[in-house]
Design an enzyme around this catalytic site. Structure first.
Site, PDB file in Angstrom:
ATOM      1  N   ARG A 112       0.833  -1.195   0.000  1.00  0.00           N
ATOM      2  CA  ARG A 112       0.000   0.000   0.000  1.00  0.00           C
ATOM      3  C   ARG A 112       0.866   1.243   0.000  1.00  0.00           C
ATOM      4  O   ARG A 112       1.731   1.415   0.863  1.00  0.00           O
ATOM      5  CB  ARG A 112      -0.928  -0.003   1.220  1.00  0.00           C
ATOM      6  CG  ARG A 112      -1.912   1.163   1.231  1.00  0.00           C
ATOM      7  CD  ARG A 112      -2.937   1.008   2.334  1.00  0.00           C
ATOM      8  NE  ARG A 112      -2.309   0.931   3.654  1.00  0.00           N
ATOM      9  CZ  ARG A 112      -2.982   0.802   4.780  1.00  0.00           C
ATOM     10  NH1 ARG A 112      -4.292   0.692   4.743  1.00  0.00           N
ATOM     11  NH2 ARG A 112      -2.353   0.749   5.927  1.00  0.00           N
ATOM     12  N   THR A 116      -0.831   7.679  -1.068  1.00  0.00           N
ATOM     13  CA  THR A 116      -2.152   7.558  -1.694  1.00  0.00           C
ATOM     14  C   THR A 116      -3.014   6.471  -1.066  1.00  0.00           C
ATOM     15  O   THR A 116      -4.229   6.449  -1.255  1.00  0.00           O
ATOM     16  CB  THR A 116      -2.010   7.236  -3.193  1.00  0.00           C
ATOM     17  OG1 THR A 116      -1.426   5.930  -3.340  1.00  0.00           O
ATOM     18  CG2 THR A 116      -1.127   8.263  -3.872  1.00  0.00           C
ATOM     19  N   ASP A 208      -0.362  -3.880  12.343  1.00  0.00           N
ATOM     20  CA  ASP A 208       0.111  -4.390  11.062  1.00  0.00           C
ATOM     21  C   ASP A 208       0.404  -5.883  11.195  1.00  0.00           C
ATOM     22  O   ASP A 208       1.354  -6.289  11.861  1.00  0.00           O
ATOM     23  CB  ASP A 208       1.380  -3.640  10.637  1.00  0.00           C
ATOM     24  CG  ASP A 208       1.821  -3.991   9.232  1.00  0.00           C
ATOM     25  OD1 ASP A 208       2.102  -5.179   8.965  1.00  0.00           O
ATOM     26  OD2 ASP A 208       1.893  -3.076   8.382  1.00  0.00           O
ATOM     27  N   ASP A 211       3.994  -7.063  10.047  1.00  0.00           N
ATOM     28  CA  ASP A 211       5.048  -6.710  11.007  1.00  0.00           C
ATOM     29  C   ASP A 211       5.011  -7.634  12.218  1.00  0.00           C
ATOM     30  O   ASP A 211       6.054  -8.070  12.728  1.00  0.00           O
ATOM     31  CB  ASP A 211       4.876  -5.269  11.475  1.00  0.00           C
ATOM     32  CG  ASP A 211       5.397  -4.266  10.452  1.00  0.00           C
ATOM     33  OD1 ASP A 211       6.128  -4.676   9.540  1.00  0.00           O
ATOM     34  OD2 ASP A 211       5.063  -3.079  10.574  1.00  0.00           O
TER      35      ASP A 211
END
Length: 217
Positions: A112, A116, A208, A211
């Site tokens: 990602r 944006t 996340d 992660d």
């Protein structure tokens, strides 16, 4: 669970099982060590996989029991392909392979854009041909739905037709977006959280997933 009417989505299955709920609650904790987080992601994937693989193809095979020869149904592993979205999806792939070790795997890399928030493809490797296989695309988090939608677009471009998507935690926005773009894809989700925050993370979520699975948080 978020107040969202999943009944309006004919292609969405909410896996309402106490063990799935329990394990998802555990991995939300920010203090959980990486190895434990990874193990429970695997366990949840096995539980969700049991439901998602309910209608996979079988074939007849001759088996010799201690009593006699018999013809019995076995999973047609060659007709099944697991496709994790890199990198977090790798944590779910391990659990699914526990269920069907003979299945083949493809991989799709999407990240990602931090500015944006749009998904960007950087890798796609799928078995050929895939048109007759059941493709199970996996990603622990269904947030905006952008990565899942783009991954399924790639599978369809390569000839995939029988596609499922399995996620552990989803946001209402992600479920809605994926449904609008791929109403023909059966979606399985373990929990639906409240919303997305201003940077596109699921709330309350678990942070996340990539992660936390690989210890890079």
């Amino acid at each position: 669970m978020a107040k969202i009417d999943l009944s309006k989505y004919t292609n969405v299955t909410y896996i309402n099982h106490p063990l799935v709920k329990h394990k998802i609650s555990i991995i939300r904790s920010a203090d959980m060590p990486t190895n434990q987080f990874r193990q429970i992601i695997k366990e949840i994937s096995i539980l969700e996989g049991y439901e998602a693989l309910r209608n996979i193809p079988t074939k007849e095979k001759e088996i010799v029991t201690p009593i006699e020869k018999t013809i019995q149904p076995v999973v047609d592993a060659k007709s099944l392909c697991f496709v994790p979205i890199l990198r977090a999806g790798l944590g779910m792939q391990e659990g699914l392979l526990e269920l069907v070790p003979e299945a083949v795997c493809g991989h799709i890399g999407i990240y990602r854009d931090e500015v944006t928030r749009e998904p960007k493809e950087y890798f796609c490797k799928l078995p050929n041909p895939i048109s007759q296989r059941v493709i199970v695309v996996v990603d622990p988090m269904l947030a905006t739905g952008g990565s899942a939608t783009d991954a399924i677009n790639l599978v369809k471009e390569k000839g995939g037709k029988k596609i499922k998507f399995v996620s552990i935690i989803g946001a209402p926005q992600g479920i809605d977006y994926l449904h609008k773009n791929h109403p023909d894809v059966q979606v399985y989700v373990g929990c639906v959280d409240e919303k997305l925050n201003e940077v596109g993370y699921i709330v309350p979520g678990l942070g996340d997933a990539g992660d936390r699975i690989f210890g890079t948080k």
